[in-house]
Design a protein around this motif. Structure first.
Motif, short mmCIF file in Angstrom:
data_model
loop_
_atom_site.label_atom_id
_atom_site.label_comp_id
_atom_site.label_asym_id
_atom_site.label_seq_id
_atom_site.Cartn_x
_atom_site.Cartn_y
_atom_site.Cartn_z
N GLU A 128 3.36 12.11 -7.33
CA GLU A 128 3.95 11.11 -8.20
C GLU A 128 4.13 11.72 -9.68
O GLU A 128 3.08 12.11 -10.34
N GLN A 129 5.37 11.64 -10.13
CA GLN A 129 5.90 12.36 -11.42
C GLN A 129 5.04 11.34 -12.38
O GLN A 129 5.18 10.38 -12.60
N LYS A 182 3.59 6.14 -14.54
CA LYS A 182 3.89 7.23 -13.76
C LYS A 182 5.08 6.78 -13.10
O LYS A 182 5.68 5.58 -13.04
N TRP A 183 5.80 7.71 -12.29
CA TRP A 183 6.88 7.47 -11.23
C TRP A 183 6.46 7.19 -9.81
O TRP A 183 6.39 7.87 -8.86
N SER A 184 5.90 6.19 -9.68
CA SER A 184 4.86 5.70 -8.52
C SER A 184 5.73 5.23 -7.19
O SER A 184 6.77 4.52 -7.38
N ALA A 185 5.15 5.46 -6.18
CA ALA A 185 5.58 4.88 -4.94
C ALA A 185 5.70 3.35 -5.04
O ALA A 185 6.45 2.93 -4.35
N ASN A 197 0.81 -1.19 -0.07
CA ASN A 197 -0.06 0.02 0.13
C ASN A 197 0.75 1.15 -0.17
O ASN A 197 0.83 1.98 0.94
N ALA A 198 1.77 1.33 -0.98
CA ALA A 198 2.47 2.53 -1.11
C ALA A 198 1.71 3.78 -1.80
O ALA A 198 0.86 3.59 -2.50
N ALA A 199 1.91 4.84 -0.99
CA ALA A 199 1.34 6.21 -1.61
C ALA A 199 1.96 7.38 -1.31
O ALA A 199 3.04 7.08 -0.63
N ALA A 200 1.84 8.39 -2.08
CA ALA A 200 2.74 9.56 -2.08
C ALA A 200 2.07 10.77 -2.05
O ALA A 200 0.83 10.79 -2.84
N SER A 213 15.25 0.14 -12.86
CA SER A 213 15.29 1.51 -13.14
C SER A 213 14.02 2.30 -12.77
O SER A 213 14.01 3.65 -12.70
N TRP A 214 12.88 1.71 -12.49
CA TRP A 214 11.62 2.39 -11.92
C TRP A 214 11.43 2.57 -10.29
O TRP A 214 11.82 1.66 -9.63
N GLY A 215 10.80 3.67 -10.23
CA GLY A 215 10.41 3.84 -8.80
C GLY A 215 9.81 5.19 -8.68
O GLY A 215 9.18 5.79 -9.41
N TRP A 216 9.89 5.64 -7.42
CA TRP A 216 9.18 7.00 -7.07
C TRP A 216 10.12 8.15 -7.49
O TRP A 216 11.43 8.34 -7.18
N ALA A 217 9.43 9.28 -8.11
CA ALA A 217 10.09 10.36 -8.50
C ALA A 217 9.08 11.59 -8.33
O ALA A 217 7.81 11.26 -8.36
N VAL A 218 9.51 12.71 -8.60
CA VAL A 218 8.77 13.95 -8.15
C VAL A 218 8.99 15.25 -9.34
O VAL A 218 8.62 16.12 -8.95
N MET A 219 9.51 14.98 -10.43
CA MET A 219 10.14 15.99 -11.32
C MET A 219 9.39 17.40 -11.25
O MET A 219 9.69 18.36 -11.06
N GLU A 220 7.93 17.15 -11.69
CA GLU A 220 7.14 18.39 -11.80
C GLU A 220 7.07 19.11 -10.38
O GLU A 220 6.46 20.49 -10.57
N GLN A 221 7.13 18.48 -9.31
CA GLN A 221 7.01 19.18 -8.04
C GLN A 221 8.35 18.89 -7.11
O GLN A 221 8.47 18.82 -5.95
#
Length: 175
Positions: free
Chosen positions: A79-80, A91-94, A73-76, A106-114
């Motif tokens: 998410e980019q 998307k770049w999800s938690a 149950n990852a939440a952020a 190579s995939w994971g959580w990212a936040v580029m726009e924020q």
């Protein structure tokens, strides 16, 4: 808060160990915060101020054993969505940070726009976690994105014993 410094490698793993924790942990939260010393005064060490947390791993270690802790149950807070055309999550999800690399490392959580704003991700434990006396909790933050240098810049970790489902509101915000 932990502020990364020194040379920024292409990929990195931050390993943090804890020995005194409350019993019955139900979730972990990672807060990322902008810092004036980071590129674009963002939250990450990449030239655009971003990061990619490719895996958030938790285990209980003693001198002679290691037990991985299942997360769910990852939440952020954000998410980019940009640059996600090849991302299997769309998307770049938690959730990509607790998938045991099922869809690639190579995939994971990212936040580029924020990336210039504080953000957080919460990861529930599948069971209530109590670290036995004499053991340590080890959290590993893998950053293996194929675009070099997308490492965390300024962050902190928190643990919660709140009842499930655990939301970001169950843990204190970054200071």
């Amino acid at each position: 808060m932990i502020l990364a410094s020194g040379p920024n490698p292409a990929t990195d793993s931050y390993v943090l160990e804890f020995s005194s924790l409350p019993p019955g942990i139900t979730a972990f939260r990672i807060d990322v915060a902008p810092d004036d010393s980071l590129p674009r005064k963002g939250v990450g060490r990449a030239s655009n101020g971003n990061f990619v947390l490719t895996e958030f791993r938790v285990e209980v270690r003693s001198d002679d054993s290691s037990q991985p802790i299942k997360l769910q149950n990852a939440a952020a807070s954000f998410e980019q969505t940009g640059a996600a055309d090849r991302n299997p999550y769309g998307k770049w999800s938690a959730a990509g940070a607790i998938d045991d690399e099922a869809k690639g490392q190579s995939w994971g959580w990212a936040v580029m726009e924020q990336a210039l704003q504080p953000q957080y991700a919460v990861f529930e434990t599948a069971i209530d976690l109590t670290v036995p006396e004499g053991s340590r909790l080890v959290i590993t933050l893998d950053q293996n994105h194929d675009n070099p240098g997308h490492n965390l810049g300024c962050f902190r970790l928190s643990a919660s014993t709140a009842k499930r489902p655990v939301s970001g509101a169950a843990l204190p915000p970054a200071e």
